[in-house]
Design a protein around this motif. Structure first.
Motif, PDB file in Angstrom:
ATOM      1  N   UNK A  18       0.833  -1.206   0.000  1.00 46.10           N
ATOM      2  CA  UNK A  18       0.000   0.000   0.000  1.00 46.10           C
ATOM      3  C   UNK A  18       0.867   1.256   0.000  1.00 46.10           C
ATOM      4  N   UNK A  19       1.918   1.246   0.782  1.00 46.63           N
ATOM      5  CA  UNK A  19       2.857   2.368   0.839  1.00 46.63           C
ATOM      6  C   UNK A  19       3.578   2.514  -0.499  1.00 46.63           C
ATOM      7  N   UNK A  20       3.954   1.396  -1.103  1.00 46.27           N
ATOM      8  CA  UNK A  20       4.612   1.413  -2.414  1.00 46.27           C
ATOM      9  C   UNK A  20       3.677   2.007  -3.459  1.00 46.27           C
ATOM     10  N   UNK A  21       2.431   1.573  -3.473  1.00 47.46           N
ATOM     11  CA  UNK A  21       1.460   2.094  -4.449  1.00 47.46           C
ATOM     12  C   UNK A  21       1.277   3.595  -4.288  1.00 47.46           C
ATOM     13  N   UNK A  22       1.224   4.087  -3.057  1.00 51.06           N
ATOM     14  CA  UNK A  22       1.101   5.513  -2.812  1.00 51.06           C
ATOM     15  C   UNK A  22       2.322   6.274  -3.300  1.00 51.06           C
ATOM     16  N   UNK A  23       3.500   5.709  -3.082  1.00 55.78           N
ATOM     17  CA  UNK A  23       4.732   6.353  -3.531  1.00 55.78           C
ATOM     18  C   UNK A  23       4.797   6.397  -5.057  1.00 55.78           C
ATOM     19  N   UNK A  24       4.372   5.318  -5.709  1.00 56.13           N
ATOM     20  CA  UNK A  24       4.384   5.292  -7.179  1.00 56.13           C
ATOM     21  C   UNK A  24       3.494   6.378  -7.780  1.00 56.13           C
TER      22      UNK A  24
END
Length: 70
Positions: A18-24
């Motif tokens: 979820x954090x990765x998706x937000x960063x992307x």
């Protein structure tokens, strides 16, 4: 200490997908880059220094967010 040279690189400890998706969604450099998770890449939401005895894989890395060893 320093995180410089051909065998060291900064990376960010992304805690979960979820954090990765937000960063992307806000960091273009992360598009199309596989972001590793797990014990080697600390899940601490901060920048870290990765040491790679055989050097950094420049194709799979996206400095200063993702660092992958060869």
């Amino acid at each position: 200490g320093e995180c410089t040279g051909a065998n060291r690189a900064f990376y960010f400890g992304f805690p979960n997908q979820l954090y990765i998706d937000g960063a992307r969604s806000v960091i273009d450099a992360l598009s199309g880059i596989e972001i590793p998770t797990g014990t080697v890449w600390s899940e601490n939401r901060m920048f870290n220094c990765l040491y790679c005895p055989h050097g950094i894989d420049s194709v799979r890395s996206a400095p200063p967010f993702v660092a992958v060893c060869r």
